[in-house]
Design a protein around this motif. Sequence first.
Motif, mmCIF file in Angstrom:
data_model
loop_
_atom_site.group_PDB
_atom_site.id
_atom_site.type_symbol
_atom_site.label_atom_id
_atom_site.label_comp_id
_atom_site.label_asym_id
_atom_site.label_seq_id
_atom_site.Cartn_x
_atom_site.Cartn_y
_atom_site.Cartn_z
ATOM 1 N N SER A 1 -6.184 8.862 -1.605
ATOM 2 C CA SER A 1 -6.153 7.399 -1.905
ATOM 3 C C SER A 1 -5.034 6.837 -1.355
ATOM 4 N N THR B 1 -4.877 4.494 1.893
ATOM 5 C CA THR B 1 -4.301 2.988 1.944
ATOM 6 C C THR B 1 -3.176 2.909 2.937
ATOM 7 N N ALA C 1 -12.379 3.986 1.401
ATOM 8 C CA ALA C 1 -11.335 3.101 2.083
ATOM 9 C C ALA C 1 -12.039 2.747 3.254
#
Length: 303
Positions: free
Chosen positions: A75, A79, A146
Motif C-alpha cells: 500500500s 502510494t 491503487a
Amino acid sequence: MRVGIYLDDQGRSLDVVVEAARDGAKAGFASAWLTQFAGWDALTALAVVGRDAPGIELGTAVVPTYPRHPLVLASQALTVQAAVGNRLTLGIGVSHRVIVEEQFGYSFDRPVDHLREYLSVLGPLLRGESVSHRGATLTAVGAVDAPGTKPPSLLIGALGPAMLRTAGELADGTVTTWTGPATLADHIVPTITRAARAAGRPDPRVVALTFVCVTSDADARRGWVAQRFAMVGQLPSYRAVFDREGVDGPGDTVILGDEASVERQIRRLASAGVTELVALPIGSAQEQATTTDLLVGLNTRAG
C-alpha cells in the motif's frame, strides 16, 4: 551501466534531502536513492522528493521487511508510485539479526524462508492481485487498490547464495552495498542470473552502492570510511563478502584515486555485470564536485 546518486539523509533536514535530489536530477544522474535508517522514512521521503525532482528515477536501498507486513508495504509503495509518476524502484531486504531481534523483537531464525514467503505475497500485491497466503512465517489475505499505478521494479538486498537465488527467482534483481568487483563478478552476478534464467525471468538488475571520491589523498578518505563504518565489518552478511573479496573491511571497497583511476574502477564494475552504480561522493567540497562531474559524465556516455 547507468549512474545514480545516493542521498545521504543522516543528520540532514528533509528539505536538504529534497534539495540534494533536485540537484542530482539537474546534474543528469539517472536515479536517486535513499536507505531506511532510524530517521526519515525512506518511502515517504521519496514521495516528497519526487514532487520536487521531476524526471529522475527514485529507489530505496533498502526498506527492511520484518517491521512492515507486505500488505502495508504494498500500500505504501503503490502510494509513492502514484505520487512520483511511476518512477519508483522498491528495494527491500531482511536486514540483520542484531537489528531484527534486538530492535524489533522478531525472530531471525529463518530469514530466507521469510523472504521467500514475503516475496510470494508482495509481488502479486504490487501487481494489483489478491492474495490468500497462510504460511510458516507469514499470513496475508487481501489486496491493495491503487488505480493508475504500475508495479514498481522490485529489488532485494541479497548477498548470500540462498538470498540471491530467491531474488533471482521472485524479484527483478539485487541491490548491494560494501561489495567489491571480484565478488560481484564471480558470485553475485552469476548466482542471481542463473536463478532468474531458471525461473524464466529476464536477466536481473544488479545495482551496486558505493562511496566514490576523486582525490589525491586516498589513504585519508579510506581511513575515514573505515573508522565511521567500523561496525559494518561485524555484521555476518557483510563480513562474508569482505572475506570473499579478500579485504579487511568497508574502507577497502571504496572507489578512490585520480580521475583516470576512479573511472577504471567504475568500468570494472560494469564489466563485472553491474547494471547500475549508485554513488555517494565523499571528501572535501571540491573533491565531491569533481567526483560528481566525473560520475555525471559517465552516466551521460552510458546513455
